[in-house]
Design a protein around this motif. Sequence first.
Motif, PDB file in Angstrom:
ATOM      1  N   TYR A  23     -46.983  39.163  -0.982  1.00 26.39           N
ATOM      2  CA  TYR A  23     -47.206  39.657   0.380  1.00 26.39           C
ATOM      3  C   TYR A  23     -48.218  38.743   1.060  1.00 26.39           C
ATOM      4  O   TYR A  23     -48.888  37.966   0.392  1.00 26.39           O
ATOM      5  CB  TYR A  23     -47.752  41.093   0.339  1.00 26.39           C
ATOM      6  CG  TYR A  23     -46.885  42.012  -0.470  1.00 26.39           C
ATOM      7  CD1 TYR A  23     -45.635  42.408  -0.008  1.00 26.39           C
ATOM      8  CD2 TYR A  23     -47.315  42.473  -1.708  1.00 26.39           C
ATOM      9  CE1 TYR A  23     -44.830  43.234  -0.763  1.00 26.39           C
ATOM     10  CE2 TYR A  23     -46.514  43.298  -2.474  1.00 26.39           C
ATOM     11  CZ  TYR A  23     -45.269  43.681  -1.996  1.00 26.39           C
ATOM     12  OH  TYR A  23     -44.466  44.493  -2.738  1.00 26.39           O
ATOM     13  N   THR A  24     -48.345  38.884   2.382  1.00 27.97           N
ATOM     14  CA  THR A  24     -49.326  38.064   3.105  1.00 27.97           C
ATOM     15  C   THR A  24     -50.729  38.311   2.557  1.00 27.97           C
ATOM     16  O   THR A  24     -51.550  37.413   2.465  1.00 27.97           O
ATOM     17  CB  THR A  24     -49.328  38.447   4.609  1.00 27.97           C
ATOM     18  OG1 THR A  24     -47.989  38.383   5.061  1.00 27.97           O
ATOM     19  CG2 THR A  24     -50.218  37.538   5.401  1.00 27.97           C
ATOM     20  N   ILE A  25     -50.982  39.555   2.216  1.00 26.78           N
ATOM     21  CA  ILE A  25     -52.313  39.851   1.684  1.00 26.78           C
ATOM     22  C   ILE A  25     -52.221  39.976   0.166  1.00 26.78           C
ATOM     23  O   ILE A  25     -51.205  40.399  -0.379  1.00 26.78           O
ATOM     24  CB  ILE A  25     -52.891  41.151   2.277  1.00 26.78           C
ATOM     25  CG1 ILE A  25     -52.004  42.357   1.934  1.00 26.78           C
ATOM     26  CG2 ILE A  25     -53.093  41.022   3.772  1.00 26.78           C
ATOM     27  CD1 ILE A  25     -52.733  43.659   2.015  1.00 26.78           C
ATOM     28  N   THR A  26     -53.305  39.573  -0.489  1.00 18.45           N
ATOM     29  CA  THR A  26     -53.341  39.688  -1.948  1.00 18.45           C
ATOM     30  C   THR A  26     -53.911  41.047  -2.343  1.00 18.45           C
ATOM     31  O   THR A  26     -53.419  41.679  -3.274  1.00 18.45           O
ATOM     32  CB  THR A  26     -54.205  38.553  -2.542  1.00 18.45           C
ATOM     33  OG1 THR A  26     -53.657  37.316  -2.112  1.00 18.45           O
ATOM     34  CG2 THR A  26     -54.234  38.609  -4.055  1.00 18.45           C
ATOM     35  N   GLY A  27     -54.939  41.476  -1.658  1.00 20.05           N
ATOM     36  CA  GLY A  27     -55.545  42.757  -2.017  1.00 20.05           C
ATOM     37  C   GLY A  27     -56.424  43.309  -0.904  1.00 20.05           C
ATOM     38  O   GLY A  27     -56.756  42.607   0.059  1.00 20.05           O
TER      39      GLY A  27
ATOM     40  N   GLY B  94     -50.617  35.992  13.035  1.00 21.41           N
ATOM     41  CA  GLY B  94     -50.560  37.397  13.433  1.00 21.41           C
ATOM     42  C   GLY B  94     -51.059  38.403  12.419  1.00 21.41           C
ATOM     43  O   GLY B  94     -50.860  39.598  12.585  1.00 21.41           O
ATOM     44  N   THR B  95     -51.727  37.913  11.371  1.00 18.92           N
ATOM     45  CA  THR B  95     -52.212  38.856  10.353  1.00 18.92           C
ATOM     46  C   THR B  95     -53.204  39.847  10.957  1.00 18.92           C
ATOM     47  O   THR B  95     -53.088  41.050  10.773  1.00 18.92           O
ATOM     48  CB  THR B  95     -52.901  38.103   9.187  1.00 18.92           C
ATOM     49  OG1 THR B  95     -52.012  37.102   8.742  1.00 18.92           O
ATOM     50  CG2 THR B  95     -53.242  39.043   8.059  1.00 18.92           C
TER      51      THR B  95
ATOM     52  N   ILE C 187     -60.402  38.987   5.993  1.00 22.33           N
ATOM     53  CA  ILE C 187     -60.812  39.588   7.258  1.00 22.33           C
ATOM     54  C   ILE C 187     -61.586  40.850   6.876  1.00 22.33           C
ATOM     55  O   ILE C 187     -61.107  41.651   6.080  1.00 22.33           O
ATOM     56  CB  ILE C 187     -59.592  39.950   8.132  1.00 22.33           C
ATOM     57  CG1 ILE C 187     -58.850  38.662   8.532  1.00 22.33           C
ATOM     58  CG2 ILE C 187     -60.021  40.735   9.371  1.00 22.33           C
ATOM     59  CD1 ILE C 187     -57.596  38.896   9.346  1.00 22.33           C
ATOM     60  N   ILE C 188     -62.788  40.963   7.402  1.00 23.94           N
ATOM     61  CA  ILE C 188     -63.599  42.143   7.101  1.00 23.94           C
ATOM     62  C   ILE C 188     -63.554  43.058   8.312  1.00 23.94           C
ATOM     63  O   ILE C 188     -63.743  42.601   9.449  1.00 23.94           O
ATOM     64  CB  ILE C 188     -65.069  41.772   6.826  1.00 23.94           C
ATOM     65  CG1 ILE C 188     -65.167  40.634   5.809  1.00 23.94           C
ATOM     66  CG2 ILE C 188     -65.885  42.996   6.408  1.00 23.94           C
ATOM     67  CD1 ILE C 188     -65.224  41.011   4.392  1.00 23.94           C
TER      68      ILE C 188
ATOM     69  N   PHE D 290     -48.529  45.985   5.183  1.00 23.81           N
ATOM     70  CA  PHE D 290     -48.252  44.736   4.471  1.00 23.81           C
ATOM     71  C   PHE D 290     -47.359  44.920   3.245  1.00 23.81           C
ATOM     72  O   PHE D 290     -46.569  44.049   2.918  1.00 23.81           O
ATOM     73  CB  PHE D 290     -49.558  44.058   4.043  1.00 23.81           C
ATOM     74  CG  PHE D 290     -50.279  43.447   5.192  1.00 23.81           C
ATOM     75  CD1 PHE D 290     -49.852  42.249   5.732  1.00 23.81           C
ATOM     76  CD2 PHE D 290     -51.381  44.083   5.760  1.00 23.81           C
ATOM     77  CE1 PHE D 290     -50.501  41.690   6.812  1.00 23.81           C
ATOM     78  CE2 PHE D 290     -52.030  43.523   6.841  1.00 23.81           C
ATOM     79  CZ  PHE D 290     -51.599  42.330   7.369  1.00 23.81           C
ATOM     80  N   VAL D 291     -47.514  46.030   2.556  1.00 21.16           N
ATOM     81  CA  VAL D 291     -46.788  46.181   1.283  1.00 21.16           C
ATOM     82  C   VAL D 291     -45.543  47.068   1.446  1.00 21.16           C
ATOM     83  O   VAL D 291     -44.453  46.688   1.021  1.00 21.16           O
ATOM     84  CB  VAL D 291     -47.717  46.755   0.199  1.00 21.16           C
ATOM     85  CG1 VAL D 291     -46.967  46.913  -1.123  1.00 21.16           C
ATOM     86  CG2 VAL D 291     -48.914  45.853   0.020  1.00 21.16           C
ATOM     87  N   ASN D 292     -45.701  48.185   2.077  1.00 23.26           N
ATOM     88  CA  ASN D 292     -44.552  49.107   2.175  1.00 23.26           C
ATOM     89  C   ASN D 292     -43.571  48.704   3.262  1.00 23.26           C
ATOM     90  O   ASN D 292     -42.362  48.793   3.081  1.00 23.26           O
ATOM     91  CB  ASN D 292     -45.023  50.524   2.424  1.00 23.26           C
ATOM     92  CG  ASN D 292     -45.728  51.081   1.195  1.00 23.26           C
ATOM     93  OD1 ASN D 292     -45.524  50.586   0.087  1.00 23.26           O
ATOM     94  ND2 ASN D 292     -46.561  52.096   1.383  1.00 23.26           N
TER      95      ASN D 292
END
Length: 439
Positions: free
Chosen positions: A284-288, A386-387, A414-415, A434-436
């Motif tokens: 996914y675009t994000i890891t965690g 666009g994240t 990104i915080i 991001f995941v679902n």
Amino acid sequence: MKKVVKFGGSSLADAGQFKKAGDIIRAEESRRYVVPSAPGKRHVADTKVTDMLYHCYELAEQGEDFASALGDIRSRYEEIARGLSVTLDFAEEFEQIEKNFSAGAGKDYAASRGEYLNGKIMSAFLGFPFVDAADVISFDEAGNFLSEETNRKLQERLEAMDCAVIPGFYGARPDGRVQTFSRGGSDITGSLVARAIHADVYENWTDVSGFLIADPRIIHNPEVIETITYRELRELAYMGASVLHEDAIFPVRKEGIPVNIRNTNFPDAPGTLIVEATCRKPKYTITGIAGKKGFAALTIEKAMMNSEIGFGRKVLEVFEKHGISFEHMPSGIDTMTIFVQQDAFEEHEQQVIAGIHRAVEPDEIVLESDLALIAVVGRGMKQTRGTAGRIFSALAHAHINVKMIDQGSSELNIIIGVHDRDFEAAIRAIYDIFVNIQL
Ligand code: ASP
């Protein structure tokens, strides 16, 4: 191929778990250097042997009778050894421990016996030689860890050994006094051994199938992260996600050795691979996602602050004087906001406010409390447009007010600052988008 395999406490909590560890080690010829923890909990209400040892030593220190507490610890080991059909001279070992407890050997010595005895059992069970960590892991007189000396000693000792069991968690000072790492420190020992023998992989066997994308207490059944970089892991760990001891990354990182988090109860699951760098695209675009509650934000307003040289330094000096470290510092033209941990700040709150007034004569100081910080981490964000937009629209849809945004210049994270009460909902919204949904 050489692998270091470290087993956590729950993976060695009883004979049944020990056997699983044994099967894992024997399944691959490369798994030759074994780092055991002390026996952990067998069920939720159980007590870790390390905690039993701390308690027992406390009794000894207070001059109370500790025979029965030590007897309970001995029973746990005897039961494991019996279940594995391993014979060890527990009478002699425990006589020595009792003597050392009475002589005030220290609480670190006491705790270290958990790993030491598990190492003895593991060594007998596998038929691998035992290397006492006190001989190869070094601390100085003041108790600071000596990484290079340790590396040298480990290399010297392990060079000629095809296989070995090295108990985790402890080492010794120059006078031989045992010293432990902080809790969970067997992870560090595994990493040190991996560095010293130039392992191909450091396998860290535990009771979860790897590093999860988000906290399972917030997200039901989150997915496992397949591959993560050391840097991404640091960002997530800093925000509270934990599987591995924080300091365990540094030794392997020096050598670029991957860490593989694996599940002793599901040995076929690939787990999480932690690497220096990889071409593998993240799923996914994000890891965690990880986060923490309990922050306060102090906003300082002053017209024309941007042209006042030394303004930031003077403000930060006030925090420094009171021993408070700041977490984030977003700023505007006439404002500057400092995020701090609320409990550390509360004690000095009024002195800090007064100090800032004296230092920079602001127009106004506004204090906001009960904030949470959420880190959305991912090496994939760099290549994706666009994240941030997706994060904020997800939060807006969930009716969550965003108090702060801070994108690290590495574009790795990104915080986001939100109110404590929105913390869980914010994490769910970000995970979903991001995941679902994977738009
Ligand atoms: N047994 C120690 C602890 O409970 C160290 C470890 O498990 O890594 O913290």
